[in-house]
Design an enzyme around this catalytic site. Structure first.
Site, short mmCIF file in Angstrom:
data_model
loop_
_atom_site.label_atom_id
_atom_site.label_comp_id
_atom_site.label_asym_id
_atom_site.label_seq_id
_atom_site.Cartn_x
_atom_site.Cartn_y
_atom_site.Cartn_z
N LYS A 1 38.69 76.58 74.83
CA LYS A 1 37.46 75.92 74.38
C LYS A 1 37.62 74.41 74.39
CE LYS A 1 33.83 76.35 70.91
NZ LYS A 1 33.31 77.19 69.80
N ASN B 1 22.77 84.89 61.82
CA ASN B 1 24.17 85.26 61.59
C ASN B 1 24.53 84.96 60.14
OD1 ASN B 1 25.35 82.42 61.41
ND2 ASN B 1 24.36 82.33 63.40
N PHE C 1 34.25 74.02 66.48
CA PHE C 1 34.78 75.13 65.67
C PHE C 1 34.72 76.41 66.48
CE2 PHE C 1 34.80 72.37 62.14
CZ PHE C 1 35.41 73.02 61.06
N LYS D 1 2.62 90.10 63.46
CA LYS D 1 3.67 91.08 63.18
C LYS D 1 3.56 92.27 64.12
CE LYS D 1 5.34 94.29 59.68
NZ LYS D 1 5.12 94.87 58.35
#
Length: 401
Positions: free
Chosen positions: A336, A209, A322, A288
């Site tokens: 939360k 992210n 957060f 890969k």
């Protein structure tokens, strides 16, 4: 107070250097031992013998004048200091310090010292307001340098405005107050998580992210400056490690979980500001993956909810979470707070320009379990970090934690 304190006074080249002589006398009268370092320009205004007479100590003017061959002069002086004061601090010396330059006795000693550094600027009002000077002072403030703001009045250049070196008596009072005041987090242990996690698909691909870690790093630096013993569990970021902070690098959500749980029981305050992946690939590949025709589906599995488990295991810790939201900040924040058994939650309004991932600023709402709500308008992440920590300290003190 200042009795017995070892103070290095750096005098740089401005007309206010004459006030530094009176300042030296006041510091000595307060019981401090004072060693003076003068720049080449400062000597154009006041002679070194003036400071030598007032301090009854040698005055340092040249990095290469080594009186004692068994010591390196600027290192010895840097290690000697209990605190370091630059008065007057010109735009030039402020710029050098912010840029990490070391080309004379004062700048080399400043870079070598681990003592608290106080900066008392003095310059023309327009110089003081120049964007470059303001940027340099902001950088030094973020690093933990402490400023003694200049006064307003008639300046030597003829202008009237902000830029006059604060009076010696006031500077001494500020130092006495700062040195006598205990730091609010002294004796406390603080654990902070920061940055993104990376969840591997194969050796060259991963899910992550856009978190930069700036908020967590700001919290870690401020907590350390407030006297705490700080542990920072950090994902991969490009930021410099905060000074005086124990940084534990991690890559994945599982690694962050393990490090946080290992340290949790000893902490007084825990702040989870990291952007942890909620999911990871169920299967990873050691080689890969080659491109093939058609679509490719990655099956995902949940990672451990670190904050939820911290809330479940909480004993004496003050736990802060957060959240990043775009709407209904208060409602989602309260949900939360209750669901994860937090003491406080900070909700960042990422829909507001200049707030959220990758920015220097945040606009936030802080909600505590005790019912307090504090809305913080767009401000630097360093300012927000200080506000969050002060709110936590206030609640902990009210609960005698």
């Amino acid at each position: 107070m200042l009795n017995g304190k070892k103070i290095v006074l750096g005098v740089s080249g401005g007309i206010a250097a004459y006030k530094a002589a009176a300042l030296t006398s006041k510091l000595v009268q307060a019981g401090a031992e004072v060693k003076v370092i003068m720049t080449h320009s400062a000597q154009k205004f006041v002679a070194p013998t003036t400071f030598q007479a007032l301090s009854r100590q040698p005055v340092y003017t040249d990095t290469f004048e080594e009186e004692d061959s068994t010591q390196i002069q600027h290192i010895d002086v840097a290690d000697w200091a209990d605190l370091f004061l630059i008065a007057p601090a010109t735009a030039n010396v402020i710029g050098k310090l912010a840029g990490g330059l070391a080309d004379d006795m004062l700048s080399t000693t400043l870079l070598a010292t681990e003592a608290p550094v106080y900066i008392a600027p003095a310059m023309n009002v327009h110089m003081y307001k120049h964007p470059a000077v303001m940027k340099n002072m902001k950088q030094l403030d973020e690093w933990g340098f402490r400023f003694i703001e200049p006064g307003e009045g008639y300046l030597a250049c003829g202008y009237v405005g902000k830029g006059r070196l604060e009076e010696p008596e006031t500077i001494v009072e500020v130092l006495q107050g700062e040195e006598d005041r205990p730091l609010p987090l002294t004796g406390r242990k603080v654990l902070i998580t920061a940055g993104p996690t990376r969840e591997k698909i194969d050796p060259v691909r991963y899910f992550t992210n856009p978190s930069t870690g700036r908020m967590g790093y700001a919290l870690a630096q401020k907590a350390q400056q407030m006297g705490a013993e700080v542990t920072l569990v950090s994902g991969k970021v490009t930021l410099e490690p905060p000074v005086g902070v124990d940084v534990i690098p991690i890559t994945t959500a599982q690694e962050m979980y393990e490090e946080v749980m290992r340290a949790y029981s000893e902490q007084d305050i825990v702040i989870k500001s990291a952007a942890v992946a909620d999911y990871r690939p169920k299967v990873t590949y050691e080689q890969k993956m080659k491109k093939t025709p058609g679509e490719y589906v990655v099956e995902m599995e949940r990672t451990k909810d670190i904050l939820m488990e911290l809330g479940q295991r909480k004993e004496h810790q003050y736990l802060i979470g957060f959240a990043a939201e775009t709407m209904d900040m208060e409602r989602y924040g309260r949900e939360k707070l209750a669901k994860k058994n937090l003491d406080a939650v900070v909700i960042n309004n990422v829909s507001e320009e200049g707030s959220g991932f990758g920015t220097e600023t945040n606009a936030s709402l802080l909600i505590t379990k005790k019912g307090q709500e504090m809305a913080y308008p767009l401000m630097s992440k360093q300012e927000l970090a200080e506000n969050i920590l002060l709110a936590a300290i206030q609640e902990m003190e009210s609960e005698n934690r």
